[in-house]
Design a protein around this motif. Structure first.
Motif, short mmCIF file in Angstrom:
data_model
loop_
_atom_site.label_atom_id
_atom_site.label_comp_id
_atom_site.label_asym_id
_atom_site.label_seq_id
_atom_site.Cartn_x
_atom_site.Cartn_y
_atom_site.Cartn_z
N ALA A 16 11.48 -31.45 -50.39
CA ALA A 16 12.41 -32.70 -50.30
C ALA A 16 11.63 -33.81 -50.21
O ALA A 16 11.84 -35.14 -50.54
N HIS A 17 10.31 -33.92 -49.58
CA HIS A 17 9.56 -35.05 -49.32
C HIS A 17 8.69 -35.35 -50.59
O HIS A 17 8.11 -34.78 -51.18
N GLN A 18 8.77 -36.89 -50.87
CA GLN A 18 7.98 -37.27 -52.01
C GLN A 18 6.91 -37.74 -51.44
O GLN A 18 6.68 -38.70 -50.89
N GLY A 19 5.62 -37.16 -52.01
CA GLY A 19 4.41 -37.55 -51.50
C GLY A 19 3.58 -36.44 -51.16
O GLY A 19 3.92 -35.24 -50.86
N PRO A 20 2.26 -36.78 -50.91
CA PRO A 20 1.41 -35.74 -50.55
C PRO A 20 1.63 -35.23 -49.01
O PRO A 20 1.63 -35.87 -47.92
N ILE A 21 1.36 -33.68 -48.92
CA ILE A 21 1.32 -33.10 -47.66
C ILE A 21 0.60 -31.99 -47.57
O ILE A 21 0.16 -31.22 -48.43
N TYR A 22 0.16 -31.85 -46.18
CA TYR A 22 -0.90 -30.62 -45.82
C TYR A 22 -0.30 -30.02 -45.00
O TYR A 22 0.26 -30.42 -43.85
N MET A 23 -0.32 -28.57 -44.86
CA MET A 23 0.26 -27.74 -44.01
C MET A 23 -0.80 -26.68 -43.80
O MET A 23 -1.28 -26.02 -44.62
N ARG A 24 -1.08 -26.52 -42.44
CA ARG A 24 -1.97 -25.38 -42.18
C ARG A 24 -1.06 -24.25 -41.42
O ARG A 24 -0.10 -24.45 -40.68
N ILE A 25 -1.57 -23.00 -41.99
CA ILE A 25 -0.71 -21.82 -41.29
C ILE A 25 -1.73 -20.86 -40.91
O ILE A 25 -2.89 -20.67 -41.42
N SER A 26 -1.06 -19.69 -40.09
CA SER A 26 -2.10 -18.72 -39.51
C SER A 26 -1.96 -17.52 -40.30
O SER A 26 -1.09 -17.18 -40.89
N ARG A 27 -3.10 -16.52 -40.43
CA ARG A 27 -3.23 -15.51 -40.93
C ARG A 27 -2.58 -14.36 -39.95
O ARG A 27 -1.85 -13.49 -40.30
N SER A 28 -2.59 -14.61 -38.59
CA SER A 28 -2.32 -13.47 -37.85
C SER A 28 -0.92 -13.43 -37.56
O SER A 28 0.10 -14.42 -37.89
N LYS A 29 -0.37 -12.10 -37.22
CA LYS A 29 1.27 -12.17 -36.81
C LYS A 29 1.15 -12.72 -35.51
O LYS A 29 0.44 -12.03 -34.69
N THR A 30 2.11 -13.62 -35.18
CA THR A 30 2.35 -14.14 -34.07
C THR A 30 3.91 -14.18 -33.52
O THR A 30 4.61 -14.18 -34.49
N PRO A 31 4.29 -14.53 -32.43
CA PRO A 31 5.52 -14.56 -31.97
C PRO A 31 6.36 -15.42 -32.50
O PRO A 31 5.95 -16.46 -32.71
N LEU A 32 7.78 -15.27 -32.68
CA LEU A 32 8.78 -16.26 -33.15
C LEU A 32 9.21 -16.90 -31.97
O LEU A 32 9.77 -16.45 -30.93
N LEU A 33 8.99 -18.46 -31.81
CA LEU A 33 9.25 -19.44 -30.91
C LEU A 33 10.47 -20.18 -31.13
O LEU A 33 10.81 -20.73 -30.09
N THR A 34 10.86 -20.37 -32.53
CA THR A 34 11.78 -21.03 -32.74
C THR A 34 13.16 -20.25 -33.25
O THR A 34 12.85 -19.03 -34.01
N LYS A 35 13.96 -20.87 -33.51
CA LYS A 35 15.27 -20.22 -34.09
C LYS A 35 15.04 -20.33 -35.69
O LYS A 35 14.80 -21.43 -36.28
N ARG A 36 15.45 -19.12 -36.37
CA ARG A 36 15.49 -19.22 -37.89
C ARG A 36 16.71 -19.99 -38.33
O ARG A 36 17.60 -20.18 -37.92
N GLY A 37 16.41 -20.68 -39.50
CA GLY A 37 17.33 -21.44 -40.15
C GLY A 37 17.43 -23.00 -39.36
O GLY A 37 18.04 -23.81 -40.30
N LYS A 38 16.67 -23.29 -38.70
CA LYS A 38 16.91 -24.77 -37.86
C LYS A 38 16.44 -25.64 -39.06
O LYS A 38 15.08 -25.28 -39.49
N LYS A 39 16.76 -26.82 -39.40
CA LYS A 39 16.11 -27.65 -40.00
C LYS A 39 14.76 -28.25 -39.82
O LYS A 39 14.85 -28.81 -38.41
N PHE A 40 14.10 -28.31 -40.48
CA PHE A 40 12.71 -29.04 -39.97
C PHE A 40 12.53 -30.43 -40.51
O PHE A 40 12.51 -30.70 -41.49
N LYS A 41 12.32 -31.07 -39.44
CA LYS A 41 12.28 -32.67 -39.80
C LYS A 41 10.70 -33.01 -39.60
O LYS A 41 10.30 -33.04 -38.44
N ILE A 42 10.50 -33.65 -40.64
CA ILE A 42 9.12 -34.21 -40.76
C ILE A 42 8.66 -35.46 -39.55
O ILE A 42 9.80 -36.16 -39.86
N GLY A 43 8.11 -35.36 -38.89
CA GLY A 43 7.67 -36.40 -37.94
C GLY A 43 8.54 -36.32 -36.53
O GLY A 43 8.30 -37.36 -35.83
N LYS A 44 9.08 -35.16 -36.53
CA LYS A 44 9.82 -35.10 -35.06
C LYS A 44 9.30 -34.05 -34.36
O LYS A 44 9.26 -32.65 -34.73
#
Length: 309
Positions: free
Chosen positions: A155-183
């Motif tokens: 949805a965002h217009q412009g360059p973005i870099y996202m880093r992600i992990s290889r490891s399997k890690t615990p779920l800390l947030t709710k699935r389906g929650k809208k992600f707000k860039i900058g918040k």
């Protein structure tokens, strides 16, 4: 905190495939790491929208920029040590100076690629990307946030870099929650200490926070930084500890310190990977132990901040 463990790279591959079914502008590019970054399912489903540029990251960035300038939404995925590590100048010139709508995804962040050692471990990618004008930098806490972040990237217009992990890690947030860039999100309320963290290592911060009466902030967007949430918490607790799976130089800790030193100077401690290269280990936890990225060490440093000031 869920006991279910899910890899962020798996969530990324699933999210890209799902969104690719909805938007024909989405393309998947890689520098010969489609399986490792989990975009192989996208490649099989949409072979005409998949491009393997080979072990040539600099060229891949140029191709992605060109496709973006033609109206496509290219997602270029590789190990974080290679993208952005091998192609900083191409990202700076071809992507950022052109404000090209390129989405860069660096997998295997920090020590999560423990088995491959220093040459394949990225501990400086946040620093490289956050200095570039116009670049958004994301570091989701878990697989659920990755799914939301991918949608936000489209949805965002412009360059973005996202880093992600290889490891399997615990779920800390709710699935389906809208992600707000900058918040940023306050994951736990507290009074004596503010812990600002990013990425899956937040699991360790949450475990320690209960014993420290600490407020925990999930800073999943590193740039632009949610200054309002951070300074509000800092004013309440009077002391800040920053936790990240990245070098203590140039990452989230540096961003928070730069901001607070001018806005609201208070005692601050940065916990991350020291000024070293990575190294091989059978398991990432061995490296967390060696470099003090543990619940026990967070407790120790948190208590120092609370008692000394």
């Amino acid at each position: 905190m869920s006991k279910v463990l899910v890899s962020q790279r798996d969530a990324y591959g699933e999210a890209l495939l799902a969104l690719g079914k909805q938007d024909e502008r989405i393309l998947a590019l890689t520098a010969d790491l489609s399986s490792s970054t989990r975009i192989d399912k996208f490649a099989r489903k949409f072979p005409e929208r998949f491009f393997n540029l080979g072990v040539a990251e600099q060229n891949a960035v140029g191709v992605a920029a060109g496709l973006a300038l033609e109206g496509f939404i290219p997602f270029l995925s590789s190990f974080a040590v290679f993208i952005p590590g091998r192609c900083f100048d191409q990202i700076r010139v071809s992507v950022c100076q052109n404000k090209a709508n390129v989405k860069l995804v660096g997998s295997h962040l920090g020590f999560s690629n423990s088995g491959d050692g220093a040459s394949a471990q990225s501990i400086a990618d946040i620093g490289l990307m956050r200095v570039l004008p116009g670049m958004v930098v994301l570091s989701p806490a878990d697989a659920n946030e990755v799914r939301g972040a991918v949608a936000a990237m489209v949805a965002h217009q412009g360059p973005i870099y996202m880093r992600i992990s290889r490891s399997k890690t615990p779920l800390l947030t709710k699935r389906g929650k809208k992600f707000k860039i900058g918040k940023a999100e306050i994951m736990r309320r507290g009074k004596k200490l503010t812990i600002v963290g990013t990425g899956p290592i937040l699991t360790k911060a949450l475990a320690a926070a209960n014993k420290l009466n600490a407020e925990v902030i999930n800073c999943s967007t590193i740039k632009p930084l949610d200054k309002a949430t951070i300074v509000s918490s800092a004013k309440k607790t009077g002391r800040v500890l920053v936790l990240e799976e990245h070098s203590v130089l140039g990452g989230l800790g540096a961003a928070v310190a730069e901001f607070l030193s001018q806005e609201y100077p208070i005692p601050l401690k940065i916990m991350g990977i020291p000024d070293v290269f990575g190294e091989s280990a059978r398991d990432p936890e061995a490296l967390y132990q060696k470099y003090g990225l543990t619940e026990e060490k967070i407790m120790e440093e948190g208590k120092k901040l609370i008692s000394n000031f």
